[in-house]
Design a protein around this motif. Structure first.
Motif, PDB file in Angstrom:
ATOM      1  N   PHE A 220     123.852  25.894 -62.563  1.00  6.88           N
ATOM      2  CA  PHE A 220     124.933  26.478 -63.017  1.00  6.88           C
ATOM      3  C   PHE A 220     125.386  27.676 -61.880  1.00  6.88           C
ATOM      4  O   PHE A 220     124.945  28.713 -62.437  1.00  6.88           O
ATOM      5  CB  PHE A 220     124.900  26.993 -64.671  1.00  6.88           C
ATOM      6  N   ASP A 221     126.110  27.440 -61.200  1.00  9.47           N
ATOM      7  CA  ASP A 221     126.344  28.604 -60.468  1.00  9.47           C
ATOM      8  C   ASP A 221     128.122  28.440 -59.975  1.00  9.47           C
ATOM      9  O   ASP A 221     128.598  27.293 -59.863  1.00  9.47           O
ATOM     10  CB  ASP A 221     125.782  28.409 -58.955  1.00  9.47           C
ATOM     11  N   TYR A 222     128.734  29.707 -60.159  1.00  8.16           N
ATOM     12  CA  TYR A 222     130.075  29.634 -60.029  1.00  8.16           C
ATOM     13  C   TYR A 222     130.761  29.268 -58.627  1.00  8.16           C
ATOM     14  O   TYR A 222     131.873  28.798 -58.331  1.00  8.16           O
ATOM     15  CB  TYR A 222     130.717  31.018 -60.341  1.00  8.16           C
TER      16      TYR A 222
ATOM     17  N   ALA B 284     121.408  22.972 -64.174  1.00 11.99           N
ATOM     18  CA  ALA B 284     119.894  23.493 -64.427  1.00 11.99           C
ATOM     19  C   ALA B 284     120.552  25.052 -64.830  1.00 11.99           C
ATOM     20  O   ALA B 284     121.109  25.578 -63.789  1.00 11.99           O
ATOM     21  CB  ALA B 284     119.136  23.375 -63.674  1.00 11.99           C
ATOM     22  N   PRO B 285     120.157  25.521 -65.852  1.00 14.36           N
ATOM     23  CA  PRO B 285     120.448  26.960 -66.126  1.00 14.36           C
ATOM     24  C   PRO B 285     119.893  27.949 -65.048  1.00 14.36           C
ATOM     25  O   PRO B 285     118.773  27.589 -64.680  1.00 14.36           O
ATOM     26  CB  PRO B 285     119.861  27.274 -67.523  1.00 14.36           C
TER      27      PRO B 285
ATOM     28  N   GLN C  25     125.847  38.122 -66.391  1.00 17.52           N
ATOM     29  CA  GLN C  25     127.104  37.688 -67.266  1.00 17.52           C
ATOM     30  C   GLN C  25     127.937  36.629 -66.558  1.00 17.52           C
ATOM     31  O   GLN C  25     128.382  35.736 -67.356  1.00 17.52           O
ATOM     32  CB  GLN C  25     127.705  38.918 -67.285  1.00 17.52           C
ATOM     33  N   ASN C  26     128.212  36.800 -65.158  1.00 10.75           N
ATOM     34  CA  ASN C  26     129.121  35.603 -64.732  1.00 10.75           C
ATOM     35  C   ASN C  26     128.315  34.160 -64.827  1.00 10.75           C
ATOM     36  O   ASN C  26     129.299  33.398 -65.023  1.00 10.75           O
ATOM     37  CB  ASN C  26     129.134  36.051 -63.295  1.00 10.75           C
ATOM     38  N   TYR C  27     127.102  34.196 -64.794  1.00 10.80           N
ATOM     39  CA  TYR C  27     126.532  32.741 -64.844  1.00 10.80           C
ATOM     40  C   TYR C  27     126.697  32.292 -66.494  1.00 10.80           C
ATOM     41  O   TYR C  27     126.784  31.361 -66.799  1.00 10.80           O
ATOM     42  CB  TYR C  27     125.011  33.163 -64.452  1.00 10.80           C
ATOM     43  N   ARG C  28     126.288  33.257 -67.496  1.00 14.23           N
ATOM     44  CA  ARG C  28     126.216  32.788 -68.652  1.00 14.23           C
ATOM     45  C   ARG C  28     127.681  32.655 -69.233  1.00 14.23           C
ATOM     46  O   ARG C  28     127.862  31.498 -69.693  1.00 14.23           O
ATOM     47  CB  ARG C  28     125.891  34.083 -69.529  1.00 14.23           C
ATOM     48  N   ILE C  29     128.564  33.335 -68.605  1.00 15.63           N
ATOM     49  CA  ILE C  29     130.222  32.967 -68.988  1.00 15.63           C
ATOM     50  C   ILE C  29     130.464  31.603 -68.246  1.00 15.63           C
ATOM     51  O   ILE C  29     131.005  30.608 -69.086  1.00 15.63           O
ATOM     52  CB  ILE C  29     131.016  33.950 -68.227  1.00 15.63           C
TER      53      ILE C  29
ATOM     54  N   GLU D  96     131.915  28.327 -70.313  1.00  9.33           N
ATOM     55  CA  GLU D  96     133.268  27.852 -70.153  1.00  9.33           C
ATOM     56  C   GLU D  96     133.051  26.398 -70.004  1.00  9.33           C
ATOM     57  O   GLU D  96     133.830  25.599 -70.002  1.00  9.33           O
ATOM     58  CB  GLU D  96     133.628  28.544 -68.915  1.00  9.33           C
ATOM     59  N   ALA D  97     132.037  25.832 -69.261  1.00  6.28           N
ATOM     60  CA  ALA D  97     131.548  24.533 -68.968  1.00  6.28           C
ATOM     61  C   ALA D  97     131.307  23.647 -70.151  1.00  6.28           C
ATOM     62  O   ALA D  97     132.068  22.700 -70.255  1.00  6.28           O
ATOM     63  CB  ALA D  97     130.463  24.399 -67.845  1.00  6.28           C
ATOM     64  N   GLU D  98     130.688  24.464 -71.266  1.00 10.87           N
ATOM     65  CA  GLU D  98     130.482  23.679 -72.197  1.00 10.87           C
ATOM     66  C   GLU D  98     131.669  23.423 -73.169  1.00 10.87           C
ATOM     67  O   GLU D  98     132.060  22.358 -73.675  1.00 10.87           O
ATOM     68  CB  GLU D  98     129.547  24.247 -73.242  1.00 10.87           C
ATOM     69  N   ALA D  99     132.623  24.653 -73.249  1.00 10.56           N
ATOM     70  CA  ALA D  99     133.924  24.285 -73.749  1.00 10.56           C
ATOM     71  C   ALA D  99     134.790  23.489 -73.081  1.00 10.56           C
ATOM     72  O   ALA D  99     135.688  22.673 -73.851  1.00 10.56           O
ATOM     73  CB  ALA D  99     134.391  25.932 -73.942  1.00 10.56           C
TER      74      ALA D  99
END
Length: 744
Positions: A534-536, A568-569, A575-579, A583-586
């Protein structure tokens, strides 16, 4: 003696060439000097009789003019004299050549000189304008130049004899010096060869003989090794060929690898047992097979909950656990150091700075202090592990920008090869970094600095040119800084071939059946996959939006196509990675609600770590793989997908902003920022005929096979070998000069 005679002969030949080159110029110089002398005499003649001749011509006293001209022509240097009245020659002296006419003489409003041919010799014609009773004519004075040619020939002969004498003496002196030098060299070589045969490690070389004994033994060894050296451009690279190359080129060398992430992590499970984990990291998957082939030591941060329990008293553990082939040395960091160095300076500062993915870098001075202190801690660990003063040290990635300089200060003879695994931005973008000069200085402590592509190399050299005082050699792609040279080279990273994860895989059709059953998909469901952290920078949201456009514009794919996104988390403290994960889940929920139904979900979002064999099973089951990086150094997922498809089927959709797009040009290259274009590429991939898939995949597999991770490592290590030999030659030359100065 034959060599000495040959040396003297060469010296004589060179001298002869010099003589032949000089003689024409010397002869020409003498002839020109003689001509100028004749011209001067002509002027003197004219100036002495000008008024007298002018008066006689004005009175038309032909008798006296002829008598005067005969008297002038009696001078042994003057051939003849006359007066040109237009084209008519008047009052010529008796010795005037019959063939001469006024038309041959160069005449103008000022004095002029020309050369005419008379029988077998040259004649200089001097022409002077003269006013006689209102009429203008020219007084012509002729001089025979044969004496000048004779003088030039004499000068040529004398010069030839003089130069020949000097050349012979110089050749004799050179031959004598060569004889002395060769005698000493031969004595030293004989002694070195004799000791090489006998195996004496320290041959006794007399002080009055050139200090070549040990050096010649080393050269003999290197010549034998060079005979077996593997050509990087034409080799089937694998662990065996890499070991052979290292054995030939770096025999006896010590290899140390340093990275932030360790290749093996020991964690304690909830049940209290210690479990081994191989991290999902492109760096580890690329480099771990290399270290297996090289042996040596890997220095890394010990991040596992049971890492301290599995090391010895020196913080070392042999790995891999099943068949240990190298040593893992763990470095311990406090939570505060980890937050400042890893999460702060490295991943909130350097990562977004280099990736230009529209996430603003965060630069905190406190983070940078931790970054510097952690680099210092790793430098101390490397020095403690080094058993020699000149090890080969492979520094990995953006976590250690300062480390090369710190190692260089402690181990000045080390060969430091640094590889920057992420992109390097353009100079203007890099200029916003508050620590730009310190980062550049740190990296230029490297002997060789590698990037994925030539464009990244060019960006780095532009940054050096902009922000530090240095000398850049664009032809050699090197930087001279602080009296040392750093080579800047592109080394496109790759994966091992064949991949270990491919071993034991079931046939493709079986993989398709297993994956569809596991995910609850129908047997004829078409599948696309995306696999990364999970990386922007990976463009996960962008590919989901492309799936949304595909299903909107092509409703026939409803119920017939599903996209499996494995993520993979990672770096969940930031914060940017959590967001991004939220956003991906939503977005996945929204797309599934709008395009799904009756148990059909177009997007399967699997948020967990997958082992390599699970990843390859997904690759083999998929019809297509999407790699939509917004900016990437290389991206090994694209190459792993190609390697997994030994059935030569499947389509790779690849971002133009990933370094892999320079190598895997047979993929469908897309702009991840254009959702519509990506959806069209997905539709094309799903409808691509099997023969076209096979042709594209076959070419890409050949590329990945040839340019595998062993070739990547081999190129860097062979470059290090060449550099070490060059440095040793320089040291030998410096030592020879020092001894020569001491003996002088």
């Amino acid at each position: 003696m034959r060599i000495i005679f040959r040396f003297g002969g060469i010296a004589m030949l060179v001298a002869a060439i010099v003589i032949l080159a000089v003689l024409p110029f010397a002869t020409s110089f003498v002839e020109q000097w003689s001509r100028r002398d004749v011209e001067l005499r002509s002027r003197l003649v004219f100036n002495s009789v000008r008024d007298q001749v002018s008066g006689l011509l004005a009175r038309n006293d032909a008798q006296k003019v002829s008598a005067l001209f005969e008297r002038i022509a009696s001078d042994e240097r003057v051939l003849a004299i006359g007066y040109c009245d237009g084209q008519e020659l008047r009052f010529p002296s008796r010795n005037m050549p019959p063939s001469f006419s006024c038309a041959e003489a160069a005449r103008s409003d000022s004095e002029s000189f020309s050369i005419v041919r008379n029988q077998d010799h040259n004649v200089l014609v001097s022409s002077f304008p003269l006013n006689a009773g209102g009429r203008r004519g020219h007084l012509v004075v002729l001089h025979d130049l044969s004496y000048a040619e004779q003088r030039g020939g004499e000068a040529r002969n004398y010069l030839f004899l003089a130069l020949a004498g000097v050349a012979f003496g110089a050749a004799a002196l050179a031959a004598m010096i060569a004889a002395i030098i060769m005698r000493r060299w031969l004595a030293s070589i004989r002694q070195a060869v004799e000791h090489a045969r006998s195996g004496n490690a320290q041959p006794a070389v007399e002080e009055n003989i050139m200090p070549l004994g040990q050096e010649i033994r080393d050269v003999l060894h290197e010549l034998e090794a060079s005979r077996r050296t593997i050509d990087a451009a034409h080799t089937d690279w694998n662990p065996a060929t890499l070991r052979a190359a290292l054995s030939n080129e770096l025999s006896g060398s010590e290899v140390i690898v340093v990275s932030n992430r360790e290749p093996y992590i020991h964690n304690r499970t909830e049940s209290g047992e210690i479990a081994l984990q191989i991290p999902a990291s492109g760096l580890v998957s690329a480099l771990e097979p290399v270290v297996r082939a090289c042996g040596g030591t890997w220095v890394a941060h010990g991040s596992g909950t049971a890492d301290r329990e599995t090391v010895d008293v020196n913080d070392r553990v042999p790995v891999p656990p099943s068949h240990p082939s190298y040593t893992l040395r763990r470095v311990w960091l406090t939570e505060e150091e980890q937050d400042g160095y890893y999460y702060g300076a490295a991943n909130e500062g350097l990562w977004p700075l280099c990736h230009i993915a529209f996430v603003r870098p965060v630069f905190r001075e406190a983070d940078w202090q931790f970054y510097r202190s952690v680099n210092e801690k790793f430098a101390q660990a490397i020095v403690a592990e080094a058993k020699r003063e000149d090890p080969i040290i492979l520094v990995q990635d953006y976590h250690f920008a300062l480390l090369p300089r710190m190692i260089r200060d402690r181990l000045p003879r080390a060969t430091i090869v640094t590889f920057w695994h992420i992109p390097w931005p353009n100079a203007e973008t890099f200029g916003i970094c508050p620590w730009r000069e310190e980062i550049i200085d740190g990296l230029l402590g490297s002997s060789i600095l590698g990037f994925h592509t030539q464009a990244h190399c060019n960006n780095f050299m532009d940054a050096v040119d902009s922000y530090v005082e240095s000398r850049i050699d664009r032809e050699k792609d090197s930087v001279f800084f602080g009296g040392e040279e750093t080579l800047i080279r592109p080394y496109p990273i790759s994966i091992e071939w064949p991949p270990t994860a491919l071993e034991g895989q079931k046939p493709v059709e079986e993989c398709r059946r297993i994956v569809r059953e596991r995910l609850g998909l129908s047997p004829d469901m078409r599948i696309g996959v995306g696999i990364e952290r999970f990386d922007y920078t990976k463009g996960i949201l962008d590919r989901m939006q492309a799936i949304d456009v595909l299903l909107t514009e092509n409703p026939d794919w409803h119920g017939n196509f599903a996209f499996v996104q494995v993520a993979a988390p990672t770096r969940s403290k930031l914060q940017n990675y959590r967001i991004l994960q939220e956003e991906a889940e939503a977005l996945a929920r929204d797309i599934n609600q709008r395009h799904g139904g009756d148990g059909y979900e177009p997007i399967k979002l699997l948020i967990r770590h997958h082992e390599p064999d699970e990843v390859f099973e997904l690759f083999r089951a998929a019809d297509l793989c999407i790699v939509s990086s917004l900016h990437d150094g290389m991206n090994l997922v694209a190459k792993e997908f190609v390697a997994a498809r030994d059935d030569e089927q499947g389509v790779l959709i690849l971002s133009a902003f990933a370094g892999a797009s320079r190598e895997l040009s047979e993929a469908l290259i897309v702009n991840p920022y254009n959702a519509h274009a990506m959806s069209e590429a997905i539709n094309r991939a799903l409808t691509m005929p099997q023969p076209e898939q096979r042709e594209r995949m076959r070419l890409m597999r050949d590329q990945v096979k040839e340019r595998n991770v062993y070739r990547w490592a081999g190129q860097m290590l062979l470059a290090a070998s060449r550099l070490r030999k060059q440095q040793r030659i320089r040291r030998l030359i410096a030592r020879g000069r020092k001894r020569a100065a001491a003996n002088a």
